[in-house]
Design an enzyme around this catalytic site. Structure first.
Site, mmCIF file in Angstrom:
data_model
loop_
_atom_site.group_PDB
_atom_site.id
_atom_site.type_symbol
_atom_site.label_atom_id
_atom_site.label_comp_id
_atom_site.label_asym_id
_atom_site.label_seq_id
_atom_site.Cartn_x
_atom_site.Cartn_y
_atom_site.Cartn_z
ATOM 1 N N GLY A 101 0.785 -1.227 0.000
ATOM 2 C CA GLY A 101 0.000 0.000 0.000
ATOM 3 C C GLY A 101 0.814 1.272 0.000
ATOM 4 O O GLY A 101 0.272 2.363 -0.181
ATOM 5 N N ARG A 125 -13.939 19.132 9.443
ATOM 6 C CA ARG A 125 -14.924 19.111 10.524
ATOM 7 C C ARG A 125 -14.272 18.997 11.903
ATOM 8 O O ARG A 125 -14.907 19.304 12.908
ATOM 9 C CB ARG A 125 -15.907 17.950 10.316
ATOM 10 C CG ARG A 125 -16.921 18.205 9.216
ATOM 11 C CD ARG A 125 -17.749 16.979 8.919
ATOM 12 N NE ARG A 125 -16.959 15.956 8.252
ATOM 13 C CZ ARG A 125 -17.456 14.789 7.824
ATOM 14 N NH1 ARG A 125 -18.741 14.518 8.018
ATOM 15 N NH2 ARG A 125 -16.687 13.918 7.216
ATOM 16 N N HIS A 166 -15.648 23.220 5.650
ATOM 17 C CA HIS A 166 -16.667 23.136 6.695
ATOM 18 C C HIS A 166 -16.542 24.276 7.696
ATOM 19 O O HIS A 166 -17.535 24.645 8.335
ATOM 20 C CB HIS A 166 -16.552 21.788 7.410
ATOM 21 C CG HIS A 166 -17.613 21.531 8.422
ATOM 22 N ND1 HIS A 166 -18.916 21.233 8.078
ATOM 23 C CD2 HIS A 166 -17.575 21.536 9.776
ATOM 24 C CE1 HIS A 166 -19.633 21.060 9.170
ATOM 25 N NE2 HIS A 166 -18.848 21.241 10.216
ATOM 26 N N LYS A 205 -30.493 21.593 15.499
ATOM 27 C CA LYS A 205 -30.258 20.162 15.666
ATOM 28 C C LYS A 205 -29.252 19.904 16.778
ATOM 29 O O LYS A 205 -28.504 20.784 17.200
ATOM 30 C CB LYS A 205 -29.725 19.545 14.363
ATOM 31 C CG LYS A 205 -28.252 19.852 14.122
ATOM 32 C CD LYS A 205 -27.673 19.077 12.952
ATOM 33 C CE LYS A 205 -26.158 19.312 12.868
ATOM 34 N NZ LYS A 205 -25.550 18.672 11.699
ATOM 35 N N ARG A 265 -26.317 16.816 17.376
ATOM 36 C CA ARG A 265 -25.706 15.595 16.838
ATOM 37 C C ARG A 265 -25.515 14.592 17.959
ATOM 38 O O ARG A 265 -24.854 14.862 18.960
ATOM 39 C CB ARG A 265 -24.373 15.910 16.161
ATOM 40 C CG ARG A 265 -23.694 14.669 15.587
ATOM 41 C CD ARG A 265 -22.580 14.998 14.633
ATOM 42 N NE ARG A 265 -23.087 15.576 13.400
ATOM 43 C CZ ARG A 265 -23.612 14.880 12.392
ATOM 44 N NH1 ARG A 265 -23.742 13.556 12.512
ATOM 45 N NH2 ARG A 265 -24.029 15.480 11.303
#
Length: 316
Positions: free
Chosen positions: A43, A100, A134, A196, A198
């Site tokens: 990888g 974020r 963000h 809202k 979270r």
């Protein structure tokens, strides 16, 4: 405004979104320089970039899923350009992973955004270009200049064609209020706001709505759609307050990970509008995409000509 640039400009494409890099290069009247990213069996990556010596290198690489792989590749590409003799190196990151993580939610957490921008600078980036990050705090925490481009005019132009004039713009949380107000100025439509909480990375609890949506179509605007949890919660609140079951969703970024489409497919969403900051993944008949290629090409052209990016920037 013309996006044509000087002969010193070099567009370098990572493997995250070669189509966007090629489109940006074509708009600038050039093509990406030769670049090969070798991947070893374990990888490990080894990029080789040719043809950047003495030029201004712009490395186009969104750090979307798989975020860590694409971020490491970007770091190695920046270092390759620096060691290849580029005069300046700019990281063009249409979607900036880790944005974020701009503050600690509790003791012991990392501030991922700060770590990522520090790493970009250490790898050789002289400047960072992002689209609708963000958080606008990204600029304050970065040790290099950050150009934060806005996709709102692009999406607003599409919404003017796709949605009725009676539609209400909806910010699905307090963080989306400023962008929603930007849309409102461009479209001359009212704004409503959902509050809202979270609960987790995938679960969101929406509690109340400020604004009148009764009997009207709604357009939910946000910077990104990841798991779809925020959109689902907002739609439930809108329907509970009498909004018409005719919902449009617009977001600059559409990673649409995990069970996002499972959530969205259960909702009365007529149109889901995003940009191509990330390569196209799973889509629906309701999906619409607008390109940020012209925006990025315009920004690079202005930087190369020493012109202001003011009209292209996110409004703080």
């Amino acid at each position: 405004m013309s996006s044509r640039i000087t002969m010193s400009t070099r567009i370098v494409s990572g493997t995250a979104h070669p189509g966007l890099a090629a489109a940006v290069a074509a708009m600038l009247g050039t093509r990406p320089v030769p670049c090969d990213v070798e991947r070893f069996p374990d990888g490990e990556l080894r990029p080789v970039v040719d043809g950047v010596q003495g030029g201004d290198a712009y490395v186009v690489q969104p750090t979307g899923p798989a975020v860590d792989d694409h971020l490491v590749e970007l770091l190695l590409l920046l270092d390759a350009c620096r060691r290849g003799g580029a005069k300046t190196v700019t990281a063009v990151v249409p979607y900036f992973g880790y944005a974020r993580q701009d503050r600690r939610g509790r003791a012991g957490q990392a501030v991922g955004a700060r770590v990522a921008v520090d790493a970009l600078a250490s790898a050789g980036a002289d400047r960072l270009i992002v689209v609708e990050p963000h958080t606008v705090a990204l600029e304050a925490m970065a040790p290099i200049p950050v150009e934060m481009l806005t996709a709102v005019p692009i999406l607003a132009g599409a919404l003017a064609e796709l949605t009725p004039e009676a539609a209400v713009l909806v910010a699905p949380d307090l963080g989306a209020v400023k962008p929603a107000e930007h849309y409102a100025r461009l479209l001359r439509r009212p704004v409503a706001v959902v509050r809202k909480t979270r609960v987790s990375g995938e679960r969101v609890h929406a509690e109340e709505l400020v604004g009148d949506v009764a009997g009207r179509p709604a357009v939910i605007v946000d910077d990104m759609i990841s798991t779809g949890g925020t959109i689902e919660a907002a739609v439930r609140v809108l329907l509970a307050h009498g909004a018409a079951p005719d919902i449009t969703v617009a977001a600059a970024h559409g990673p649409l990970v995990a069970a996002a489409w499972d959530r969205l497919d259960r909702l009365p969403i007529r149109c889901l509008l995003t940009t191509d900051t990330l390569p196209a993944g799973e889509t629906r008949a309701s999906s619409r995409v607008r390109s940020v290629g012209p925006l990025i090409a315009d920004a690079i052209g202005r930087l190369q000509r020493g012109q202001s990016l003011g009209s292209l920037m996110v409004r703080g």
